[in-house]
Design an enzyme around this catalytic site. Structure first.
Site, mmCIF file in Angstrom:
data_model
loop_
_atom_site.group_PDB
_atom_site.id
_atom_site.type_symbol
_atom_site.label_atom_id
_atom_site.label_comp_id
_atom_site.label_asym_id
_atom_site.label_seq_id
_atom_site.Cartn_x
_atom_site.Cartn_y
_atom_site.Cartn_z
ATOM 1 N N SER A 114 1.507 -7.262 -4.167
ATOM 2 C CA SER A 114 1.508 -6.241 -3.129
ATOM 3 C C SER A 114 0.135 -6.110 -2.496
ATOM 4 C CB SER A 114 1.924 -4.902 -3.744
ATOM 5 O OG SER A 114 1.838 -3.872 -2.800
ATOM 6 N N LYS A 145 1.899 -10.901 2.164
ATOM 7 C CA LYS A 145 3.165 -11.640 2.224
ATOM 8 C C LYS A 145 4.007 -11.228 3.429
ATOM 9 C CE LYS A 145 5.101 -10.624 -1.615
ATOM 10 N NZ LYS A 145 4.214 -9.474 -1.842
ATOM 11 N N THR A 146 4.207 -9.920 3.558
ATOM 12 C CA THR A 146 5.040 -9.417 4.650
ATOM 13 C C THR A 146 4.393 -9.687 6.002
ATOM 14 O OG1 THR A 146 5.962 -7.692 3.234
ATOM 15 C CG2 THR A 146 6.119 -7.360 5.605
ATOM 16 N N HIS A 177 8.442 -14.266 -6.375
ATOM 17 C CA HIS A 177 7.873 -13.114 -5.674
ATOM 18 C C HIS A 177 7.099 -13.649 -4.481
ATOM 19 C CE1 HIS A 177 5.008 -9.436 -5.658
ATOM 20 N NE2 HIS A 177 6.094 -9.161 -4.968
ATOM 21 N N ARG A 215 4.332 2.966 3.153
ATOM 22 C CA ARG A 215 5.345 1.905 3.260
ATOM 23 C C ARG A 215 6.408 2.230 4.301
ATOM 24 N NH1 ARG A 215 4.976 -2.939 0.056
ATOM 25 N NH2 ARG A 215 3.545 -2.478 -1.656
ATOM 26 N N LYS A 253 12.319 -3.046 -7.189
ATOM 27 C CA LYS A 253 11.722 -3.967 -8.146
ATOM 28 C C LYS A 253 12.553 -4.113 -9.416
ATOM 29 C CE LYS A 253 8.271 -5.406 -5.772
ATOM 30 N NZ LYS A 253 8.343 -6.778 -5.191
ATOM 31 N N ASP A 272 9.788 -10.758 0.682
ATOM 32 C CA ASP A 272 9.241 -10.408 -0.630
ATOM 33 C C ASP A 272 9.860 -11.121 -1.824
ATOM 34 O OD1 ASP A 272 7.375 -8.793 -2.126
ATOM 35 O OD2 ASP A 272 9.061 -7.581 -2.791
ATOM 36 N N ARG A 309 4.368 2.168 -8.256
ATOM 37 C CA ARG A 309 5.118 1.912 -9.479
ATOM 38 C C ARG A 309 4.409 2.516 -10.690
ATOM 39 N NH1 ARG A 309 4.687 -2.633 -11.094
ATOM 40 N NH2 ARG A 309 3.183 -3.518 -9.628
#
Length: 528
Positions: free
Chosen positions: A235, A239-240, A217, A319, A198, A254, A56
């Site tokens: 990130s 989490k994933t 989030h 990713r 996002k 997410d 980002r």
């Protein structure tokens, strides 16, 4: 330019002969490869490179300052204001630019699995692989839904259109501009697909709290007994990975909302990091990489087309995007009840926070507002090694409203539903970054499962002398010396110095929250 004029320009663009509406996955794969945008891997996935923008670009993200919304926005470095005049001129340039393209791709879908608060979205893409990315990441409509689809918000994305800062009023060639009033997200100058994902999350973070729904989030999963667990974290914190558990059903990886009915997924797909991915460590994610999946910046052997997930030469932020039904253990639709367990994930580059600790209500609110983690390499442009960062609510880059709005809602829901909250460090142990090692994923999984299953409820705890955190004295399957971070350091004096340094950073950061109840400040944070 008013909203009517803006949407008339869009309507004119979408009536062109170059528009490709709602193409299938197979058609988009064909377009992406035949146009030279991406290559097909040995596993059947599409793999694209995003050039110099492999994460980002927060300094290039803006919100239009408009009369109807400006008093609600938390203006600052995250929510940078830009004038309507700048937006209007750039919008016209981008629309006219897309009219010159041989093909422009359009996807219609939704954000939010809860029908009562679902957002209808339209995505207009210069690239076929970007359109495939959105097709897989957002919620795909049925034929009946598509027939009556009217977009609430529209993304217009032209990655090869570059702004001229001196003329266009931007910070660089790149821009991500949101007009809440005109319901347009304008993106240019970056090929990183995550900006689209996002941007819609930011819209949901604006809309949902105004409907008394907490936007979060976090990833989420649910057990056989209906016990929901949430995993908050920026990130790269896990989490994933941690929510993709073969023994529990995935709600989403997410972005979620928490309404009076329970938890729901905002998206229809997953966006997982692939650096060092293996079938042994993360089989659910590994097996989801197949035809229809979209890989970003993964190095591919030009002959065999086999992906090398250990190669981070393009970026550490490699990713994969895939539809949620590429994971076997999912909830359909992506909704469930109220959370029983909440996990705050942090990747502590100092190596001084415990791998797991149980939080009091005050500590939960303190650490939610603090949102401490380390910004990992590649997640943003220019980040090449972990940097300590405080990201409020574990998602400040995506929060248009003041942080206390989200924090107060979370506190109310914890009270109402009696959720247990844990802080889990997936970062470093035995030393800071460069000295110690990253916490073993197998240990983290074991500790998280113990917390979710209630196995830590009766385990005695000791209180960390610096941070006041309550550390379990034993977790089955995890070496005892790992649990207390100071024990894992060979150099105790070095640990004490680093712990004190991080504690001071916590205290300094928390000074910005002027209206937080005193008990959260005095009882939630470091005790020395």
């Amino acid at each position: 330019m008013n909203s009517v004029d803006i949407h008339n320009e869009l309507k004119d663009l979408l009536s062109g002969s170059n528009i490709k509406n709602q193409l299938s996955v197979a058609q988009l794969v064909e377009k992406a490869t035949s146009r030279g945008e991406a290559m097909l891997t040995a596993d059947g996935a599409v793999c694209a490179e995003t050039g110099k923008y492999t994460g980002r670009s927060p300094k290039d993200k803006y919100t239009v300052e408009e009369e109807s919304t400006k008093d609600k926005i938390d203006w600052g470095k995250v929510n940078q204001p830009i004038s309507a005049e700048v937006f209007d001129k750039l919008y016209t340039k981008v629309v006219n630019y897309l009219k010159t393209k041989d093909e422009v791709f359009v996807f219609n879908g939704f954000a939010g699995a809860d029908k009562d608060s679902q957002l209808s979205i339209k995505v207009v893409n210069e690239y076929a692989w970007h359109n495939l990315f959105c097709h897989q990441l957002f919620i795909r409509p049925t034929d009946t839904e598509l027939a009556s689809h009217t977009a609430d918000f529209t993304i217009v994305s032209a990655p090869t259109f570059h702004a001229d800062p001196a003329v266009d009023g931007t910070n660089s060639e790149t821009f991500i501009i949101v007009s809440l009033e005109k319901k347009i997200i304008l993106i240019g100058g970056t090929e990183y697909a995550g900006e689209m994902k996002k941007s819609i999350f930011g819209i949901m973070n604006y809309l949902l709290p105004q409907q008394n729904i907490l936007s979060m989030h976090c990833s989420a999963n649910v057990g056989e007994a209906g016990d929901v667990a949430l995993f908050f974290g920026l990130s790269g914190t896990g989490k994933t990975t941690l929510s993709a558990d073969a023994d529990r059903k995935l709600i989403g990886d997410d972005e979620h909302g928490w309404s009076d009915n329970g938890v729901f997924n905002i998206e229809g797909g997953c966006y997982a990091k692939t650096i060092n991915l293996s079938a042994e460590k993360e089989p659910e994610i590994y097996n989801a990489i197949r035809f229809g999946s979209v890989l970003e910046n993964v190095v591919i052997d030009p002959e065999t087309r086999i992906a090398d997930y250990d190669d981070g030469s393009l970026t550490e932020n490699t990713r994969v995007a895939y539809p949620i039904d590429y994971i076997e253990n999912i909830v359909t639709p992506s909704v469930a009840g109220h959370p029983k367990t909440i996990v705050f994930l942090t990747a502590d580059a100092f190596g001084v926070l415990p791998p797991i600790s149980k939080l009091t209500k005050e500590q939960a609110m303190y650490h939610f507002l603090s949102g401490f983690t380390s910004k990992l390499a590649g997640t943003e442009r220019g980040v090449t090694e972990p940097e300590p960062v405080f990201s409020t609510c574990f998602g400040s880059p995506f929060l248009p409203l003041p942080a206390t709005v989200y924090a107060e809602m979370l506190g109310q829901k914890i009270d109402e539903h009696g959720a247990q909250v844990f802080l889990v460090n997936t970062g470093w142990t035995g030393g800071e970054y460069g000295v110690g090692n990253r916490m073993k994923l197998s240990y983290t999984r074991t500790m998280v499962r113990a917390a979710i299953d209630g196995k830590l409820n009766g385990v005695p705890t000791i209180q960390d002398e610096v941070f006041g955190l309550h550390i379990p004295t034993a977790v089955e399957g995890v070496p005892s010396e790992v649990l207390n971070p100071r024990d894992a350091w060979a150099d105790k004096a070095a640990y004490d110095q680093k712990a004190a340094q991080l504690a001071d950073l916590f205290k300094d950061n928390f000074k910005k929250f002027a209206n937080v109840p005193e008990n959260i400040t005095t009882q939630g944070g470091p005790i020395v």
